[in-house]
Design a protein around this motif. Structure first.
Motif, PDB file in Angstrom:
ATOM      1  N   ARG A 162       0.896  -1.073   0.203  1.00  0.00           N
ATOM      2  CA  ARG A 162      -0.151   0.023   0.148  1.00  0.00           C
ATOM      3  C   ARG A 162       0.864   1.128   0.101  1.00  0.00           C
ATOM      4  O   ARG A 162       0.486   2.331  -0.487  1.00  0.00           O
ATOM      5  CB  ARG A 162      -0.923   0.138   1.157  1.00  0.00           C
ATOM      6  N   GLU A 219       1.018   3.804  -3.304  1.00  0.00           N
ATOM      7  CA  GLU A 219       0.633   5.130  -3.006  1.00  0.00           C
ATOM      8  C   GLU A 219       1.731   6.230  -3.283  1.00  0.00           C
ATOM      9  O   GLU A 219       1.580   7.159  -4.041  1.00  0.00           O
ATOM     10  CB  GLU A 219       0.374   5.476  -1.464  1.00  0.00           C
ATOM     11  N   ARG A 241      -5.780  -0.425  -4.565  1.00  0.00           N
ATOM     12  CA  ARG A 241      -5.938  -0.941  -3.339  1.00  0.00           C
ATOM     13  C   ARG A 241      -7.180  -2.066  -3.078  1.00  0.00           C
ATOM     14  O   ARG A 241      -7.175  -2.998  -2.462  1.00  0.00           O
ATOM     15  CB  ARG A 241      -6.698   0.325  -2.497  1.00  0.00           C
ATOM     16  N   ASP A 273      -6.275  -5.690  -1.989  1.00  0.00           N
ATOM     17  CA  ASP A 273      -7.287  -6.532  -0.837  1.00  0.00           C
ATOM     18  C   ASP A 273      -7.886  -7.642  -1.293  1.00  0.00           C
ATOM     19  O   ASP A 273      -7.817  -8.702  -0.733  1.00  0.00           O
ATOM     20  CB  ASP A 273      -8.281  -5.506  -0.399  1.00  0.00           C
TER      21      ASP A 273
END
Length: 223
Positions: A203, A207, A214, A218
């Protein structure tokens, strides 16, 4: 126990996955393991435990006073090594290392540090296998998977920093001719915590790169 079906000993005694294997080959191998009869697997594990314990003892390896016998430590290691969840992700990530020092504590500290570095590599590999397996099952776009796997492959040091408490499952040593101590350590790390450590790093890196994956991340890591 159900988890007993998922255990078997192979020649990968150092607990490292062969990087020559493709993700598909690794998954197929684990699917085969799951299908094996409990009795056959337990017989194979018992045989290889005796063989490995004999090899280590012949090499001069012993355990510290008060520690579990070497055979019991090896049994625990093998059973943990070959437990998988429903996605064939390891219940425990395993790694090992050995180091030489002038005294036991110094050698153990270095061996443990090296094992944690190896553990980060194992987490990299396992998460990559998981992501690529999801691609094979058409649950993740290939281009998104490529971005995730490329990121995880370049994040070993960051993953290492995210690793929490590890469990030492095998610890033995031998005294060398020059009186130095050589310590062998095998450690285990909870698979769910391993995925969380990898997820945290991914993550942050995604970013930083400005990539918006994301949801896919997940999905790949079981959220």
């Amino acid at each position: 126990m159900k988890k007993a079906f998922f255990v078997i000993m192979t020649m990968l005694i150092a607990c490292n996955i062969s990087f020559a294997q493709t993700s598909v080959e690794i998954i197929r191998e684990r699917q085969w393991l799951v299908k094996q009869a409990k009795k056959e697997l337990e017989a194979k594990v018992s045989k290889d435990i005796r063989k490995e314990a004999k090899r280590l003892k012949k090499g001069g390896w012993v355990v510290s006073p008060g520690a579990l016998p070497l055979e019991k430590q090896l049994e625990r290691s093998y059973l943990m090594q070959y437990e998988y969840d429903e996605n064939l992700f390891p219940t425990y990530i395993m790694a090992s290392a050995q180091s030489i020092g002038e005294n036991y504590d110094a050698a153990k500290t270095t061996a443990t540090s090296l094992a944690k570095t190896n553990l980060a590599e194992q987490i990299q590999t396992e998460v990559t296998v998981l992501i690529e397996n999801i691609v094979t099952n058409q649950q993740l776009a290939a281009e998104d998977a490529l971005s995730l796997t490329e990121t995880i492959k370049t994040s070993k040091s960051l993953i290492s920093q995210s690793i929490g408490h590890v469990v030492t499952v095998v610890e033995c040593y031998r005294v060398l001719d020059n009186k130095n101590r050589e310590v062998l350590i095998r450690i285990a790390y909870d698979g769910k915590m391993a995925k969380e450590a990898a997820k945290k790093v991914l993550r942050q890196e995604l970013e930083r790169k400005g990539e918006k994956l994301r949801k896919e991340l997940d999905q790949a890591l079981g959220e």
